[in-house]
Design a protein around this motif. Structure first.
Motif, short mmCIF file in Angstrom:
data_model
loop_
_atom_site.label_atom_id
_atom_site.label_comp_id
_atom_site.label_asym_id
_atom_site.label_seq_id
_atom_site.Cartn_x
_atom_site.Cartn_y
_atom_site.Cartn_z
N ALA A 192 1.00 -1.20 -0.23
CA ALA A 192 0.17 -0.11 -0.04
C ALA A 192 0.55 1.41 -0.24
O ALA A 192 1.26 1.72 0.59
N PRO A 193 1.13 2.21 -0.66
CA PRO A 193 1.65 3.16 -0.76
C PRO A 193 1.41 4.22 0.14
O PRO A 193 2.19 4.51 0.88
N VAL A 194 0.05 4.35 0.67
CA VAL A 194 -0.78 5.58 1.33
C VAL A 194 -1.04 3.78 2.96
O VAL A 194 -1.34 3.30 2.01
N ARG A 195 -0.56 4.09 3.98
CA ARG A 195 -1.08 4.00 5.12
C ARG A 195 -1.18 4.40 6.21
O ARG A 195 -0.30 5.66 7.26
N LEU A 196 -2.60 4.65 6.68
CA LEU A 196 -2.97 5.65 7.08
C LEU A 196 -4.02 5.38 8.60
O LEU A 196 -5.01 4.48 7.86
N ALA A 197 -3.51 5.34 9.61
CA ALA A 197 -3.98 4.67 10.93
C ALA A 197 -4.43 5.68 11.68
O ALA A 197 -5.79 5.39 12.60
N ALA A 198 -3.40 6.93 11.86
CA ALA A 198 -3.84 8.42 13.01
C ALA A 198 -4.80 9.32 12.68
O ALA A 198 -4.50 9.71 11.52
N SER A 199 -6.03 9.13 13.12
CA SER A 199 -6.79 10.33 13.26
C SER A 199 -6.50 11.10 15.00
O SER A 199 -5.54 11.24 14.98
N ALA A 213 1.23 8.01 6.94
CA ALA A 213 0.41 9.06 6.82
C ALA A 213 -0.19 9.40 7.77
O ALA A 213 -0.30 8.46 8.55
N ILE A 214 -1.46 11.14 7.70
CA ILE A 214 -2.37 11.07 9.12
C ILE A 214 -3.70 11.76 8.69
O ILE A 214 -3.18 12.08 7.44
N ASP A 215 -4.31 11.27 8.90
CA ASP A 215 -5.56 12.06 8.82
C ASP A 215 -6.60 13.29 9.92
O ASP A 215 -7.50 12.43 9.89
N PRO A 216 -5.84 13.95 10.56
CA PRO A 216 -6.68 14.79 11.77
C PRO A 216 -8.11 15.07 10.79
O PRO A 216 -7.65 16.48 10.00
N GLY A 217 -8.80 15.49 11.83
CA GLY A 217 -9.28 16.34 11.22
C GLY A 217 -9.78 17.57 12.30
O GLY A 217 -10.01 18.19 12.46
#
Length: 369
Positions: A192-199, A213-217
């Motif tokens: 997986a090019p992007v591995r995203l778990a931390a919001s 990668a991260i995806d905060p909101g």
């Protein structure tokens, strides 16, 4: 009526998150729910200019609004939308990354993509809402990579907290399941090019789950629970103030039947009216009082559709046109967000932000300029 939004605070928060994760990781700015109520079209350019690499959204129509407004950055559509021919066509035309979260969404991408389309796979590791089960992900990745038109963009999940407070053991259990899936994909030759778990929730507790990668909101706006997190981040609130103005002031002179009045009546009352009510989400925005000329004025009765009453008996000099502060500073006093949260029994500030109706105009401040 207006909501005052501090763009400088949002910019600062993005930079703080970038400082935390470093330059090598991707930062997906999650701008769901009209950027948590603050205004999608205004906020998106700010987070991108401050250092976000991409935007993640829940609604396809929001993604199209950004594309029509000139935003060219990568946009990830989270799972939860029906993936049919029209959805795939729109994603291809506008350069949106779609999410595969079950067999039906996978089939929709496989069947309808006749042009290049980025696809992310969501993994269910504990939330039990959307996501392929871990054991189903390797086969899905193989089918995506082998399709010809689909491009495997990455892998993501949503880590959830359990009960009151942060259970790091449970968080770690979910994270380990996700990492095991990512490792399995790498072993079979479809990394997986992007591995995203931390919001936001995970990032408050630990910086060890950032992967690449991260995806905060909520963190972008400092809409976090009031208890301090364990990660050293100096975030600033994006919500500066919620304000209105008096449109009427009158001395109350009720000749009788006071027991049927819409609020407790007493002699010598002065009542003000502000043009904000249920349509604006006002029942969920206040702390039971407002500020008028720097003094506390209790609210009277329940809000109507578009008006609310204020007890001005202790503000005898108040007149129509005076500013009324619902949240924030006025003169030497303030009604802080934390006070509203206690009054409304909210668990997190984002609960208040979700009550900001689209009826309420946003005014954008930039304290850096």
């Amino acid at each position: 009526n207006r909501v005052e939004v501090d763009l400088a605070a949002i910019r600062h928060n993005v930079r703080e998150l970038r400082r935390l994760i470093g330059p090598e990781r991707k930062l997906f700015a999650t701008l769901k729910a009209n950027a948590y109520g603050f205004g999608l079209e205004a906020v998106a350019p700010v987070v991108l200019a401050a250092g976000a690499d991409a935007i993640s959204l829940a609604e396809p129509r929001d993604a199209l609004r950004l594309r029509e407004g000139g935003v060219t950055a990568p946009i990830l559509l989270y799972g939860g939308c029906l993936i049919d021919a029209a959805a795939v066509d729109a994603a291809c035309r506008h350069g949106l990354a779609m999410t595969v979260h079950d067999g039906s969404s996978l089939a929709g991408c496989l069947d309808h993509a006749d042009r290049p389309l980025d696809v992310f796979v969501k993994v269910n590791v504990g939330l039990e809402r959307l996501g392929l089960e871990p054991e189903a992900v390797p086969d899905a990745a193989r089918r995506i990579v082998g399709h010809g038109k689909l491009r495997f963009g990455g892998l993501y999940t949503h880590l959830t907290m359990s009960g009151e407070g942060a259970d790091l053991g449970y968080l770690r259990w979910q994270f380990d399941r996700f990492v095991a899936v990512a490792d399995a994909l790498h072993a079979q030759g479809t990394p997986a090019p992007v591995r995203l778990a931390a919001s936001s929730a995970a990032l408050r507790e630990t910086s060890e789950m950032c992967l690449n990668a991260i995806d905060p909101g909520a963190m972008l706006f400092n809409l976090n629970p009031p208890d301090p997190g364990k990660v050293d981040l100096h975030l600033r609130p994006a919500l500066s103030r919620i304000v209105s103005r008096l449109v009427a002031v009158r001395d109350l002179a009720r000749p009788g039947r006071t027991e049927q009045a819409p609020f407790p009546v007493r002699a010598g009352m002065r009542v003000g009216v502000i043009p904000i009510g249920r349509r604006d989400g006002f029942p969920g925005l206040h702390a039971g009082a407002v500020l008028v000329r720097g003094r506390r004025a209790p609210l009277l009765g329940a809000p109507s559709l578009e008006h609310s009453r204020v007890d001005l008996s202790d503000v005898p000099d108040a007149v129509p046109g005076d500013e009324v502060v619902i949240v924030g500073f006025q003169d030497d006093d303030q009604i802080p967000l934390a006070e509203v949260m206690r009054f409304q029994k909210y668990g997190r500030p984002s609960d208040l932000a979700m009550n900001l109706s689209p009826w309420l105009p946003r005014r954008y401040l930039d304290t850096d300029r």
